[in-house]
Design an enzyme around this catalytic site. Structure first.
Site, PDB file in Angstrom:
ATOM      1  CG  HIS A  70      -6.505  16.908  13.348  1.00 43.80           C
ATOM      2  ND1 HIS A  70      -6.728  18.044  12.593  1.00 43.80           N
ATOM      3  CD2 HIS A  70      -7.723  16.381  13.604  1.00 43.80           C
ATOM      4  CE1 HIS A  70      -8.034  18.190  12.420  1.00 43.80           C
ATOM      5  NE2 HIS A  70      -8.661  17.206  13.017  1.00 43.80           N
ATOM      6  CD  GLU A  71      -8.930  13.373  15.706  1.00 42.93           C
ATOM      7  OE1 GLU A  71      -9.696  13.790  16.590  1.00 42.93           O
ATOM      8  OE2 GLU A  71      -9.238  13.367  14.512  1.00 42.93           O
ATOM      9  CG  HIS A  74     -10.284  18.031  17.201  1.00 43.97           C
ATOM     10  ND1 HIS A  74     -10.885  19.218  16.836  1.00 43.97           N
ATOM     11  CD2 HIS A  74     -10.162  17.314  16.064  1.00 43.97           C
ATOM     12  CE1 HIS A  74     -11.100  19.202  15.533  1.00 43.97           C
ATOM     13  NE2 HIS A  74     -10.664  18.075  15.041  1.00 43.97           N
TER      14      HIS A  74
END
Ligand SMILES: [Zn+2]
Length: 130
Positions: A70-71, A74
Protein backbone atom coordinates in the site's frame (compact mmCIF):
# COMPACT_ATOMS: atom_id res chain seq x y z
CA UNK A 1 25.84 6.26 5.55
CA UNK A 2 26.47 7.71 2.07
CA UNK A 3 24.32 5.02 0.49
CA UNK A 4 21.48 5.84 2.90
CA UNK A 5 21.42 9.41 1.57
CA UNK A 6 21.44 8.44 -2.10
CA UNK A 7 18.73 5.74 -2.05
CA UNK A 8 15.32 6.23 -3.68
CA UNK A 9 13.21 5.33 -0.63
CA UNK A 10 14.27 5.43 3.03
CA UNK A 11 12.43 2.75 4.98
CA UNK A 12 12.42 2.29 8.73
CA UNK A 13 10.48 1.51 11.90
CA UNK A 14 9.82 4.41 14.24
CA UNK A 15 7.76 5.02 17.39
CA UNK A 16 5.63 7.93 18.63
CA UNK A 17 7.21 11.34 17.88
CA UNK A 18 10.15 10.58 15.59
CA UNK A 19 11.02 14.02 14.29
CA UNK A 20 9.08 14.40 11.03
CA UNK A 21 6.03 16.12 12.51
CA UNK A 22 3.81 13.07 11.87
CA UNK A 23 3.49 11.10 15.12
CA UNK A 24 2.83 7.37 15.44
CA UNK A 25 0.19 6.28 17.95
CA UNK A 26 1.20 2.86 19.28
CA UNK A 27 -0.66 -0.34 18.37
CA UNK A 28 -3.40 -0.08 15.65
CA UNK A 29 -4.93 2.94 13.91
CA UNK A 30 -1.95 4.60 12.20
CA UNK A 31 0.24 1.81 10.78
CA UNK A 32 2.66 3.63 8.50
CA UNK A 33 3.14 6.77 6.46
CA UNK A 34 5.14 7.99 3.50
CA UNK A 35 6.42 11.34 2.34
CA UNK A 36 6.22 11.80 -1.41
CA UNK A 37 9.24 12.68 -3.55
CA UNK A 38 11.62 14.38 -3.14
CA UNK A 39 11.56 13.30 0.55
CA UNK A 40 10.61 9.64 -0.05
CA UNK A 41 10.42 8.39 3.53
CA UNK A 42 8.50 5.20 4.22
CA UNK A 43 8.00 4.89 7.99
CA UNK A 44 6.32 2.02 9.81
CA UNK A 45 4.96 2.25 13.35
CA UNK A 46 7.41 0.15 15.38
CA UNK A 47 4.76 -0.58 18.02
CA UNK A 48 2.45 -2.53 15.70
CA UNK A 49 2.29 -6.28 16.01
CA UNK A 50 3.81 -6.78 12.54
CA UNK A 51 3.81 -10.18 10.89
CA UNK A 52 6.16 -10.86 8.00
CA UNK A 53 4.85 -14.32 7.14
CA UNK A 54 1.14 -14.19 6.30
CA UNK A 55 0.46 -17.74 7.50
CA UNK A 56 0.91 -16.66 11.15
CA UNK A 57 -1.46 -13.71 10.74
CA UNK A 58 -4.23 -13.43 13.37
CA UNK A 59 -6.55 -10.77 14.74
CA UNK A 60 -4.54 -8.00 16.40
CA UNK A 61 -1.60 -8.54 14.03
CA UNK A 62 -0.75 -6.46 10.97
CA UNK A 63 0.56 -7.92 7.73
CA UNK A 64 3.84 -6.19 6.85
CA UNK A 65 3.70 -7.02 3.14
CA UNK A 66 0.16 -5.63 2.78
CA UNK A 67 1.15 -2.36 4.45
CA UNK A 68 4.31 -2.14 2.32
CA UNK A 69 2.38 -2.83 -0.90
CA UNK A 70 0.00 0.00 0.00
CA UNK A 71 2.58 2.59 1.08
CA UNK A 72 5.03 1.96 -1.78
CA UNK A 73 2.17 2.50 -4.22
CA UNK A 74 1.46 5.82 -2.49
CA UNK A 75 5.05 6.77 -3.30
CA UNK A 76 4.27 5.95 -6.95
CA UNK A 77 1.35 8.40 -6.79
CA UNK A 78 -1.54 5.97 -6.38
CA UNK A 79 -4.71 6.15 -4.30
CA UNK A 80 -8.08 4.40 -4.38
CA UNK A 81 -11.38 4.25 -2.53
CA UNK A 82 -12.44 0.88 -3.91
CA UNK A 83 -12.79 -1.56 -1.05
CA UNK A 84 -10.91 -4.41 -2.72
CA UNK A 85 -8.02 -2.25 -3.89
CA UNK A 86 -4.64 -2.41 -2.17
CA UNK A 87 -4.88 1.38 -2.18
CA UNK A 88 -8.06 1.48 -0.06
CA UNK A 89 -7.14 3.69 2.94
CA UNK A 90 -7.68 1.06 5.66
CA UNK A 91 -6.20 -2.38 6.25
CA UNK A 92 -8.02 -4.59 8.76
CA UNK A 93 -5.82 -6.30 11.31
CA UNK A 94 -5.48 -10.01 10.69
CA UNK A 95 -6.00 -9.61 6.96
CA UNK A 96 -3.65 -9.83 4.04
CA UNK A 97 -4.14 -7.74 0.92
CA UNK A 98 -1.38 -8.09 -1.65
CA UNK A 99 -3.24 -9.07 -4.82
CA UNK A 100 -3.68 -6.18 -7.24
CA UNK A 101 -7.30 -5.33 -7.93
CA UNK A 102 -8.37 -4.07 -11.35
CA UNK A 103 -8.45 -0.56 -9.89
CA UNK A 104 -4.85 -0.88 -8.63
CA UNK A 105 -3.67 -2.01 -12.07
CA UNK A 106 -5.62 0.62 -13.98
CA UNK A 107 -4.34 3.36 -11.66
CA UNK A 108 -0.73 2.36 -12.34
CA UNK A 109 -1.33 2.14 -16.08
CA UNK A 110 -2.95 5.59 -16.12
CA UNK A 111 0.15 7.09 -14.53
CA UNK A 112 2.88 5.05 -16.19
CA UNK A 113 1.33 3.37 -19.23
CA UNK A 114 0.75 -0.32 -19.76
CA UNK A 115 3.50 -2.85 -20.33
CA UNK A 116 3.57 -3.57 -24.10
CA UNK A 117 5.21 -6.95 -23.42
CA UNK A 118 2.59 -8.15 -20.93
CA UNK A 119 0.96 -11.31 -22.29
CA UNK A 120 -1.73 -11.79 -19.66
CA UNK A 121 0.22 -14.37 -17.66
CA UNK A 122 1.66 -13.56 -14.26
CA UNK A 123 2.96 -16.99 -13.30
CA UNK A 124 6.17 -17.16 -11.32
CA UNK A 125 8.20 -20.33 -10.84
CA UNK A 126 10.88 -21.47 -8.48
CA UNK A 127 14.05 -22.68 -10.18
CA UNK A 128 13.92 -26.39 -10.93
CA UNK A 129 15.98 -28.63 -8.65
CA UNK A 130 17.68 -31.46 -10.53
ZN1 LIG B 1 7.52 9.37 10.02
Amino acid sequence: MDSYRSVDIRIGFFVKNHGDGDLFDGPMKILAHVFAPPTRFFHLDGEENWVADGKYLKEGMVDLESAAAHEIRHLLGLDSFEKEAIMFPTLEDGTRKVELSRDDTEGLQMLYGSNPNYNGSSTIYTPSRE
